[in-house]
Design a protein around this motif. Structure first.
Motif, PDB file in Angstrom:
ATOM      1  N   SER A 356       0.883  -1.192  -0.016  1.00  0.00           N
ATOM      2  CA  SER A 356      -0.082   0.082  -0.066  1.00  0.00           C
ATOM      3  C   SER A 356       0.800   1.217  -0.194  1.00  0.00           C
ATOM      4  O   SER A 356       2.057   1.254   0.645  1.00  0.00           O
ATOM      5  N   GLY A 357       0.360   2.284  -0.643  1.00  0.00           N
ATOM      6  CA  GLY A 357       0.967   3.463  -0.838  1.00  0.00           C
ATOM      7  C   GLY A 357       2.347   3.485  -1.457  1.00  0.00           C
ATOM      8  O   GLY A 357       3.407   4.302  -1.404  1.00  0.00           O
ATOM      9  N   PHE A 358       2.442   2.527  -2.278  1.00  0.00           N
ATOM     10  CA  PHE A 358       3.652   2.411  -3.182  1.00  0.00           C
ATOM     11  C   PHE A 358       3.224   2.046  -4.764  1.00  0.00           C
ATOM     12  O   PHE A 358       3.094   0.826  -5.316  1.00  0.00           O
ATOM     13  N   PRO A 359       2.557   2.945  -5.415  1.00  0.00           N
ATOM     14  CA  PRO A 359       1.971   2.517  -6.746  1.00  0.00           C
ATOM     15  C   PRO A 359       3.220   2.363  -7.701  1.00  0.00           C
ATOM     16  O   PRO A 359       4.035   2.760  -7.834  1.00  0.00           O
ATOM     17  N   TYR A 447       0.830   9.393  -7.047  1.00  0.00           N
ATOM     18  CA  TYR A 447      -0.199   8.270  -7.513  1.00  0.00           C
ATOM     19  C   TYR A 447      -0.869   7.278  -6.611  1.00  0.00           C
ATOM     20  O   TYR A 447      -1.394   6.426  -7.193  1.00  0.00           O
ATOM     21  N   ALA A 448      -0.436   7.240  -5.414  1.00  0.00           N
ATOM     22  CA  ALA A 448      -0.969   6.424  -4.282  1.00  0.00           C
ATOM     23  C   ALA A 448      -2.493   6.198  -4.467  1.00  0.00           C
ATOM     24  O   ALA A 448      -3.053   7.344  -4.177  1.00  0.00           O
ATOM     25  N   VAL A 464     -15.453   4.564  11.942  1.00  0.00           N
ATOM     26  CA  VAL A 464     -14.671   5.186  10.881  1.00  0.00           C
ATOM     27  C   VAL A 464     -14.377   4.038   9.544  1.00  0.00           C
ATOM     28  O   VAL A 464     -14.193   3.035   9.968  1.00  0.00           O
ATOM     29  N   PRO A 465     -14.650   4.594   8.429  1.00  0.00           N
ATOM     30  CA  PRO A 465     -14.709   3.584   7.353  1.00  0.00           C
ATOM     31  C   PRO A 465     -13.094   3.712   6.838  1.00  0.00           C
ATOM     32  O   PRO A 465     -12.358   4.132   7.465  1.00  0.00           O
ATOM     33  N   ASP A 466     -12.909   2.354   5.937  1.00  0.00           N
ATOM     34  CA  ASP A 466     -11.461   2.364   5.585  1.00  0.00           C
ATOM     35  C   ASP A 466     -11.142   3.490   4.773  1.00  0.00           C
ATOM     36  O   ASP A 466     -11.939   4.325   4.214  1.00  0.00           O
ATOM     37  N   ASN A 467      -9.799   3.957   4.994  1.00  0.00           N
ATOM     38  CA  ASN A 467      -9.232   4.898   4.349  1.00  0.00           C
ATOM     39  C   ASN A 467      -8.102   4.665   3.273  1.00  0.00           C
ATOM     40  O   ASN A 467      -7.544   3.624   3.199  1.00  0.00           O
ATOM     41  N   TYR A 468      -8.531   5.512   2.065  1.00  0.00           N
ATOM     42  CA  TYR A 468      -7.881   5.335   0.900  1.00  0.00           C
ATOM     43  C   TYR A 468      -7.352   6.521   0.546  1.00  0.00           C
ATOM     44  O   TYR A 468      -7.607   7.743   0.390  1.00  0.00           O
ATOM     45  N   TRP A 469      -5.887   6.127  -0.111  1.00  0.00           N
ATOM     46  CA  TRP A 469      -5.135   7.348  -0.859  1.00  0.00           C
ATOM     47  C   TRP A 469      -5.917   7.701  -2.134  1.00  0.00           C
ATOM     48  O   TRP A 469      -6.459   6.839  -2.836  1.00  0.00           O
ATOM     49  N   VAL A 470      -5.816   9.234  -2.325  1.00  0.00           N
ATOM     50  CA  VAL A 470      -6.395   9.761  -3.553  1.00  0.00           C
ATOM     51  C   VAL A 470      -5.171  10.277  -4.499  1.00  0.00           C
ATOM     52  O   VAL A 470      -4.505  11.055  -3.907  1.00  0.00           O
ATOM     53  N   GLU A 512      -2.961  15.105   3.737  1.00  0.00           N
ATOM     54  CA  GLU A 512      -4.188  15.250   4.249  1.00  0.00           C
ATOM     55  C   GLU A 512      -5.134  14.254   4.639  1.00  0.00           C
ATOM     56  O   GLU A 512      -5.427  13.601   3.491  1.00  0.00           O
ATOM     57  N   VAL A 513      -5.341  14.017   5.637  1.00  0.00           N
ATOM     58  CA  VAL A 513      -6.393  12.772   5.958  1.00  0.00           C
ATOM     59  C   VAL A 513      -7.676  13.234   6.559  1.00  0.00           C
ATOM     60  O   VAL A 513      -7.819  13.965   7.434  1.00  0.00           O
ATOM     61  N   ASP A 514      -8.487  12.818   5.775  1.00  0.00           N
ATOM     62  CA  ASP A 514     -10.023  13.022   6.134  1.00  0.00           C
ATOM     63  C   ASP A 514     -10.609  11.862   6.738  1.00  0.00           C
ATOM     64  O   ASP A 514     -11.178  10.939   5.861  1.00  0.00           O
ATOM     65  N   ILE A 515     -10.645  11.700   7.993  1.00  0.00           N
ATOM     66  CA  ILE A 515     -11.209  10.408   8.864  1.00  0.00           C
ATOM     67  C   ILE A 515     -12.482   9.848   8.166  1.00  0.00           C
ATOM     68  O   ILE A 515     -12.620   8.870   7.983  1.00  0.00           O
ATOM     69  N   MET A 516     -13.521  10.745   8.134  1.00  0.00           N
ATOM     70  CA  MET A 516     -14.891  10.413   8.011  1.00  0.00           C
ATOM     71  C   MET A 516     -15.174  10.200   6.499  1.00  0.00           C
ATOM     72  O   MET A 516     -16.046   9.436   6.022  1.00  0.00           O
ATOM     73  N   ALA A 517     -14.588  10.946   5.696  1.00  0.00           N
ATOM     74  CA  ALA A 517     -14.534  10.682   4.090  1.00  0.00           C
ATOM     75  C   ALA A 517     -13.768   9.520   3.831  1.00  0.00           C
ATOM     76  O   ALA A 517     -14.039   8.994   2.708  1.00  0.00           O
ATOM     77  N   GLY A 518     -12.967   9.282   4.425  1.00  0.00           N
ATOM     78  CA  GLY A 518     -12.015   7.922   4.283  1.00  0.00           C
ATOM     79  C   GLY A 518     -11.135   8.062   3.072  1.00  0.00           C
ATOM     80  O   GLY A 518     -10.707   7.391   2.485  1.00  0.00           O
ATOM     81  N   THR A 519     -10.524   9.224   3.142  1.00  0.00           N
ATOM     82  CA  THR A 519      -9.397   9.656   2.158  1.00  0.00           C
ATOM     83  C   THR A 519      -8.109  10.102   2.767  1.00  0.00           C
ATOM     84  O   THR A 519      -8.414  10.883   3.578  1.00  0.00           O
ATOM     85  N   THR A 520      -7.064  10.043   1.938  1.00  0.00           N
ATOM     86  CA  THR A 520      -6.024  10.523   2.238  1.00  0.00           C
ATOM     87  C   THR A 520      -5.204  11.140   0.894  1.00  0.00           C
ATOM     88  O   THR A 520      -5.277  10.477   0.120  1.00  0.00           O
ATOM     89  N   ARG A 521      -4.718  12.186   0.978  1.00  0.00           N
ATOM     90  CA  ARG A 521      -4.228  12.933  -0.408  1.00  0.00           C
ATOM     91  C   ARG A 521      -2.952  13.756   0.098  1.00  0.00           C
ATOM     92  O   ARG A 521      -3.031  14.618   1.028  1.00  0.00           O
TER      93      ARG A 521
END
Length: 659
Positions: A356-359, A447-448, A464-470, A512-521
């Motif tokens: 993960s985190g290594f595209p 690109y992650a 808290v939902p799963d968190n995904y890289w954007v 930037e980590v948005d816990i409730m939206a489940g995103t990291t960018r």
């Protein structure tokens, strides 16, 4: 946890071995070649370089006893080594910039794999000849990442080990450290010969060490179980008067059982994982030196790092070609030194398993640079107005990145540099300069898009939902503009170097980590103002068997928008030392004091500290030498600027037999 045998008794026997007194005396090392200074890319006296440079060589107990990067660099003021002592968790910060803003080069090859909490440089310190730490914005010479400075790690060669009159030899070194229950050995075979087709030389070095849990400051323990195997093979052939071919291969492999985050003291979930880290750096090069004032090095290099775990594999490979040279010209009243070069590289990232985190992505870069120094005038004592040196340099870098989905990023960056120095005499120099620097986004930041972390529930009604890289392929490079001014002074037994810098950095890449939206960018958000100073004072009395020094550094700063303090700052830090020579210089006893002032870095107060180290270097005979370093004698609890515990009390030792 598996533990290797206790080192304390073994090291005491190793260092006091009676065989050391049975062999005859003297070192007889060949003279060193002129020092090529990292901050100028030319051979010069570091006194003349318009920046602060620290150098460690293999005869210094700090480097000769080092088992890991922290041991070699951890006491340098203004430089922080993150992590808890594990080799593959160590990263370097300097002048307010973290790992991505400090360029590390191993024998000229860039080390920059981006793998989250894992390190980005892997080297066995037992293979190193010299370490140069050049501080300041140096993108005009080295391109991306050289925002806070450049650290050059150079490995040992045959000429470094052969004594006067020798053509071949071998060296066996035994090393150890009590804090990690570590024992290691390295065997080097080296030689040179005159052949019908020209002189040749070569070296083969093999290293092996095993270590256990790492004792940090105050008796805290970082669980670890590791073994390291290293190899260095290098050689050169003088095929004509002005032409030399050289080749080398440096291999590093560590098998470890440790926490998923090797920078943490203990695993958060109590579990450990197996991790194999391998690094290979190969190069084939040609040196053209038609005169003492001219040199051109061209090389083809291949660098490959692989980090393999049960559930994830990360591989980065970089293929590059580069040429770097310098040329000095005398125009009568004007002296000119040109440094110039060009390079092109292609790098690939390849994830495996559930990494993960290594595209999966590629990046191609190309660069061209030139730096011109013009010197004119006479010193005041000679009836002139002093010697003036004007330096003008610039480097253009272009990179194009693309991931497996076809998303691309295409950027170019010009990094100029201007400096002016005035020397009223041969013993005094004032300088000031301006430089711009940049740091290209990593492929992971661009690109992650995999899962960052799993979701969790803190109660029956809150999950808290799963968190995904954007991905953010439009992410721009970090940039900085730095003014730096300083002086260099040496008279009689005294020497002083000092500088003050002021940096405005823009477009810091933040996560930037948005816990409730489940995103990291990754985004360009911060604008920083960094400022501070470095100073080095040395006293070497002529005719007396000792020398002393004090080195100081401090980095302050804040976010220019919010006014908040930044997390990569360092308080006022000092390294002081005294060395005393005995037995006609064959025995050197030393003391080192490491001190830092308490400060508040914004989130929590950071306590100050005062640490004391003792060290010894003893050339028993021409064939047998030993180095000892007792770190943190009082085992005081202290913290590095990033909040991690510092090193605890440890006896590090090296015993070498050469034939």
């Amino acid at each position: 946890m598996k533990r290797t045998l206790s080192c304390s008794g073994a090291l005491a026997l190793l260092c006091l071995s009676p065989m050391a007194s049975s062999v005859a005396n003297a070192t007889g090392q060949d003279e060193l070649a002129p020092l090529v200074v990292t901050g100028t890319r030319t051979p010069t006296d570091t006194f003349r370089a318009p920046l602060i440079i620290d150098t460690l060589d293999r005869h210094d107990p700090t480097l000769s006893t080092a088992m890991r990067l922290e041991d070699a660099l951890g006491s340098q003021p203004g430089l922080s080594v993150a992590g808890q002592g594990r080799r593959n968790g160590q990263t370097i910060g300097m002048r307010g910039f973290d790992r991505n803003g400090v360029l590390v080069r191993l024998d000229g090859i860039r080390q920059d794999i981006d793998t989250g909490h894992l390190g980005n440089v892997f080297v066995d310190p037992g293979l190193l000849r010299e370490v140069q730490i050049a501080r300041g914005a140096l993108s005009s010479l080295y391109g991306s990442n050289a925002m806070g400075g450049v650290i050059s790690l150079d490995t040992v060669g045959a000429d470094d080990l052969l004594r006067a009159g020798e053509t071949r030899g071998g060296r066996l070194s035994l090393r150890g450290a009590t804090a990690s229950d570590e024992l290691g050995a390295s065997l080097s075979l080296f030689g040179k010969a005159n052949t019908a087709h020209g002189p040749v030389d070569g070296l083969l070095a093999l290293g092996r060490s095993e270590s256990g849990d790492i004792r940090r400051a105050g008796g805290h323990t970082a669980p670890d179980d590791a073994n390291l195997n290293s190899l260095l093979a290098k050689g050169s052939w003088q095929l004509a008067d002005h032409h030399r071919l050289f080749a080398q291969w440096q291999n590093y492999r560590e098998d470890a059982r440790q926490p998923g985050n090797p920078q943490s003291l203990e695993p958060s979930d109590g579990s450990l994982r197996d991790r194999t880290t391998t690094s290979d750096n190969l190069q084939l090069g040609h040196r053209w030196s038609p005169a003492a004032a001219t040199q051109l090095d061209s090389r083809l290099s291949l660098s490959r790092q692989n980090i393999d775990e049960p559930d994830a594999q990360r591989t980065q490979q970089r293929l590059g070609v580069q040429s770097d040279g310098y040329h000095r010209l005398e125009h009568g009243w004007l002296s000119q030194t040109l440094a110039f070069g060009a390079e092109a590289t292609t790098a690939t990232q390849r994830p495996g398993k559930q990494a993960s985190g290594f595209p999966r992505a590629d990046i191609d870069t190309a660069a061209l640079y030139v730096d011109d120094s013009l010197t004119v005038g006479r010193y005041l004592d000679d009836g002139g107005a002093g010697r003036f040196e004007l330096g003008l340099g610039a480097r253009y870098d272009h990179y194009r990145a693309e991931d497996a989905e076809g998303r691309d990023s295409d950027e170019g960056r010009l990094s100029p540099r201007l400096r002016l120095s005035w020397s009223p005499s041969d013993t005094l120099m004032f300088y000031s300069g301006y430089a711009e620097a940049f740091r290209a986004p990593t492929l992971s930041e661009l690109y992650a898009d995999q899962r960052h972390f799993a979701g969790f529930c803190e109660g029956p009604f809150f999950c808290v939902p799963d968190n995904y890289w954007v991905p953010n392929p439009d992410l721009g490079p970090e940039t900085s503009k730095t003014w730096e001014s300083g002086l260099a002074w040496r008279v009689g037994d005294w020497g002083l170097r000092a500088s003050y810098f002021d940096t405005r950095a823009d477009d810091f890449i933040d996560t930037e980590v948005d816990i409730m939206a489940g995103t990291t960018r990754a985004t360009n958000v911060n604008r920083a103002h960094l400022w501070g100073f470095d100073a080095r004072l040395q006293y070497r009395p002529d005719g007396l068997p000792f020398d002393a020094f004090v080195a100081l550094a401090e980095v302050s700063g804040h976010d220019r928008d919010s006014g908040e303090a930044l997390g990569t700052l360092t308080p006022l830090e000092a390294l002081a030392g005294v060395d005393y020579q005995l037995a006609d210089g064959d025995l050197t006893l030393g003391w080192r004091g490491r001190f830092a002032r308490a400060y508040d870095k914004g989130d929590e107060p950071q306590p100050g500290y005062g640490l004391h180290d003792l060290q010894l270097a003893w050339q028993f005979t021409p064939a047998v030498s030993t180095s000892l370093s007792l770190r943190n004698v009082a085992d005081k609890t202290w913290y590095r600027p990033d909040g991690n515990l510092g090193d605890g009390r440890s006896l590090l030792a090296n015993l070498s037999l050469q034939w």
